[in-house]
Design a protein around this motif. Structure first.
Motif, PDB file in Angstrom:
ATOM      1  N   CYS A 122       0.861  -1.181   0.000  1.00  0.00           N
ATOM      2  CA  CYS A 122       0.000   0.000   0.000  1.00  0.00           C
ATOM      3  C   CYS A 122       0.897   1.231   0.000  1.00  0.00           C
ATOM      4  CB  CYS A 122      -0.871   0.033   1.248  1.00  0.00           C
ATOM      5  SG  CYS A 122      -2.195  -1.164   1.197  1.00  0.00           S
ATOM      6  N   ILE A 124       0.208   3.881   1.875  1.00  0.00           N
ATOM      7  CA  ILE A 124       0.248   4.196   3.305  1.00  0.00           C
ATOM      8  C   ILE A 124      -0.291   2.968   4.032  1.00  0.00           C
ATOM      9  CG2 ILE A 124      -0.169   6.670   2.955  1.00  0.00           C
ATOM     10  CD1 ILE A 124      -3.063   6.104   3.969  1.00  0.00           C
ATOM     11  N   TYR A 125      -0.102   2.905   5.326  1.00  0.00           N
ATOM     12  CA  TYR A 125      -0.656   1.779   6.088  1.00  0.00           C
ATOM     13  C   TYR A 125      -1.615   2.339   7.144  1.00  0.00           C
ATOM     14  CZ  TYR A 125       2.391  -1.044   3.405  1.00  0.00           C
ATOM     15  OH  TYR A 125       2.972  -1.651   2.323  1.00  0.00           O
ATOM     16  N   CYS A 126      -2.919   2.238   6.812  1.00  0.00           N
ATOM     17  CA  CYS A 126      -3.947   2.795   7.691  1.00  0.00           C
ATOM     18  C   CYS A 126      -3.950   1.976   8.976  1.00  0.00           C
ATOM     19  CB  CYS A 126      -5.310   2.721   7.010  1.00  0.00           C
ATOM     20  SG  CYS A 126      -5.261   3.330   5.319  1.00  0.00           S
ATOM     21  N   TYR A 128      -6.084   1.206  11.063  1.00  0.00           N
ATOM     22  CA  TYR A 128      -7.272   0.400  11.361  1.00  0.00           C
ATOM     23  C   TYR A 128      -7.502  -0.661  10.311  1.00  0.00           C
ATOM     24  CZ  TYR A 128      -8.749   3.450   7.706  1.00  0.00           C
ATOM     25  OH  TYR A 128      -8.786   4.107   6.501  1.00  0.00           O
ATOM     26  N   CYS A 129      -6.517  -0.906   9.442  1.00  0.00           N
ATOM     27  CA  CYS A 129      -6.735  -1.705   8.225  1.00  0.00           C
ATOM     28  C   CYS A 129      -7.349  -3.082   8.490  1.00  0.00           C
ATOM     29  CB  CYS A 129      -5.408  -1.887   7.507  1.00  0.00           C
ATOM     30  SG  CYS A 129      -5.578  -2.903   6.032  1.00  0.00           S
ATOM     31  N   VAL A 135      -1.223  -6.922   4.808  1.00  0.00           N
ATOM     32  CA  VAL A 135      -0.626  -5.812   4.058  1.00  0.00           C
ATOM     33  C   VAL A 135       0.748  -5.480   4.624  1.00  0.00           C
ATOM     34  CG1 VAL A 135      -2.786  -4.790   3.202  1.00  0.00           C
ATOM     35  CG2 VAL A 135      -1.812  -3.982   5.328  1.00  0.00           C
ATOM     36  N   GLY A 168      -3.841  -4.976   0.176  1.00  0.00           N
ATOM     37  CA  GLY A 168      -2.959  -4.030  -0.510  1.00  0.00           C
ATOM     38  C   GLY A 168      -3.698  -3.168  -1.556  1.00  0.00           C
ATOM     39  N   ARG A 199      -6.887   3.071  -2.553  1.00  0.00           N
ATOM     40  CA  ARG A 199      -6.896   4.305  -1.753  1.00  0.00           C
ATOM     41  C   ARG A 199      -5.963   5.352  -2.347  1.00  0.00           C
ATOM     42  NH1 ARG A 199      -6.874   6.000   4.571  1.00  0.00           N
ATOM     43  NH2 ARG A 199      -8.381   7.571   3.989  1.00  0.00           N
ATOM     44  N   HIS A 227     -11.588   5.303  -1.150  1.00  0.00           N
ATOM     45  CA  HIS A 227     -11.782   5.227   0.294  1.00  0.00           C
ATOM     46  C   HIS A 227     -11.373   6.553   0.954  1.00  0.00           C
ATOM     47  CE1 HIS A 227     -10.360   2.696   4.072  1.00  0.00           C
ATOM     48  NE2 HIS A 227     -10.971   3.803   4.417  1.00  0.00           N
TER      49      HIS A 227
HETATM   50  S1  SF4 Z   1      -5.476  -2.017   2.338  1.00  0.00           S
HETATM   51 FE1  SF4 Z   1      -6.571  -0.054   2.336  1.00  0.00          FE
HETATM   52  S2  SF4 Z   1      -7.108   0.303   4.495  1.00  0.00           S
HETATM   53 FE2  SF4 Z   1      -5.480  -1.268   4.436  1.00  0.00          FE
HETATM   54  S3  SF4 Z   1      -3.573  -0.122   4.672  1.00  0.00           S
HETATM   55 FE3  SF4 Z   1      -3.937  -0.394   2.487  1.00  0.00          FE
HETATM   56  S4  SF4 Z   1      -4.986   1.489   1.882  1.00  0.00           S
HETATM   57 FE4  SF4 Z   1      -5.162   1.361   4.094  1.00  0.00          FE
END
Ligand code: SF4
Length: 399
Positions: A122, A124-126, A128-129, A135, A168, A199, A227
């Motif tokens: 990804c 970024i790494y949210c 709350y993923c 990921v 991802g 995202r 998102h």
């Molecule tokens: S899969 Fe989506 S929610 Fe999860 S870290 Fe990647 S962008 Fe963020």
């Protein structure tokens, strides 16, 4: 930017997506270009190593407030020590996606569609993923043979009409690699719609290049689901990225996760939805936050979500109001009176479309006030739920 060093946005390469990916913030030093990290954030950067990766694109980092620790952008991406708290209802894979994967990273839960996790990367790494279990994990990246195996599975199952490329984030692939997958899927006669869940229009809008849009436009029908979670994310570069997709004939939908302290507020949600519609993005889902271990600080009560949904009615035109849903191992459940039976202590009980009743662990959080009350009920016999104490990211204390 009080006391902050000159950030990277002075560079002429700022709008190159590959430069953004190469220069992602992932050290304290680079983070300090954008914010003054707190002691908690600095401790969490250390403590979460090996549990969940962190990376922030310079673009997304530039949206963070330097000093406000409640900044909704900052809270989504900067590690916090709350992630390390034992989480009594948090688990690793609450939707049992692994159990629903006939081949690596291909989730076949609904008969007619699959979620194909083509990469673990990804931008970024949210924090709350939903897919925190995979990921950023090197072992979850897909090699060509594994991608081909998933494509072969789809080709061998004529009931699959709709393929969601997810991860991802599939848009972290360059055009050549993405086209390798999309062209093979498009060659399968029973595959109708191809969707990309990404995202990047939010966190790295410069990824939506003319070259990407031109490639996508050759494989229609292609849809993009993105998102956005907060009005601060509705920037001009994001609007420009959406515009490029729409001009290429790609419809864009949005899913938002209801996040405590970020968007669990009627005014914020209304501003987000109005802004999305202005950008010609259709808000289609508002997700109840999942029971991912270490994300308790982001979760709200379901009553809070219902209260917000009720308030939005009449304030916004119908197509600006998303459907409030909960994902369960038995499929998505619309969170409304026709599916929810009531609250049984710390659980909210609901019907699933597949048949079984589902009890979502959803303790009312201390300090959270809501005007919405669900009827109190007895837990019906045979109701399914996530077992408390199932595998999580941080061990539960021994009692
Ligand atoms: S899969 Fe989506 S929610 Fe999860 S870290 Fe990647 S962008 Fe963020």
């Amino acid at each position: 930017m009080n006391g902050i060093q000159t950030p990277d946005w002075q560079t002429p390469d700022w709008q190159k997506w590959t430069w953004q990916m190469r220069h992602r913030v992932h050290s304290l030093e680079s983070l300090q270009q954008y914010i003054n990290p707190t002691a908690d954030e600095m401790a969490a950067i250390e403590a979460t190593q090996g549990i969940f990766r962190w990376n922030i694109t310079p673009y997304y980092a530039s949206l963070m407030d330097a000093d406000d620790t409640t900044c909704p952008i900052r809270r989504q991406v900067v590690p916090q020590m709350s992630e390390m708290q034992p989480d009594i209802v948090g688990v690793v894979d609450p939707l049992e996606e692994v159990a629903h994967s006939p081949v690596k990273n291909l989730i076949h839960n609904y008969t007619d569609r699959v979620a194909f996790c083509v990469t673990a990367e990804c931008a970024i790494y949210c924090r709350y993923c939903l897919r925190k279990r995979m990921v950023g994990d090197a072992e979850q990246f897909m090699n060509k043979a594994e991608l081909q195996e998933a494509i072969d599975y789809i080709a061998a199952h004529p009931e699959i009409k709709d393929v969601l490329l997810t991860g991802g984030d599939p848009l972290t692939f360059n055009e050549k690699n993405l086209e390798w997958i999309i062209s093979r899927l498009r060659a399968i006669p029973h595959v109708g719609v191809i969707r990309l869940g990404s995202r990047l229009p939010v966190t790295l809008p410069y990824r939506v290049t003319d070259a990407l849009c031109e490639m996508l436009s050759r494989y229609h029908p292609i849809w993009v689901n993105t998102h956005f979670n907060h009005p601060k994310e509705l920037t001009q570069p994001a609007a420009d990225a959406i515009d490029r997709l729409l001009r290429a004939g790609v419809p864009v939908g949005n899913q938002t996760v209801l996040l405590r302290g970020i968007n669990d507020n009627v005014q914020v949600m209304q501003a987000l939805l109005e802004g999305l519609v202005k950008m010609r993005v259709r808000p289609y889902y508002l997700y109840q936050a999942q029971l991912i271990g270490g994300t308790a600080s982001f979760r709200t009560s379901i009553e809070k979500g219902l209260e917000i949904m009720q308030a939005l009615q009449g304030r916004l035109t119908g197509f600006a109001i998303p459907k409030y849903v909960l994902d369960t191992p038995y499929g998505k459940v619309p969170l409304d009176r026709s599916y929810i039976l009531g609250r049984s202590g710390d659980h909210v009980v609901m019907r699933s479309y597949q048949g079984p009743l589902w009890a979502e662990p959803n303790p009312l959080s201390a300090g959270e006030s809501t005007t919405y009350a669900l009827p109190e009920i007895e837990m019906p016999e045979g109701t399914k739920t996530i077992p408390t104490g199932a595998a999580t990211f941080v061990p539960l204390p021994v009692v």
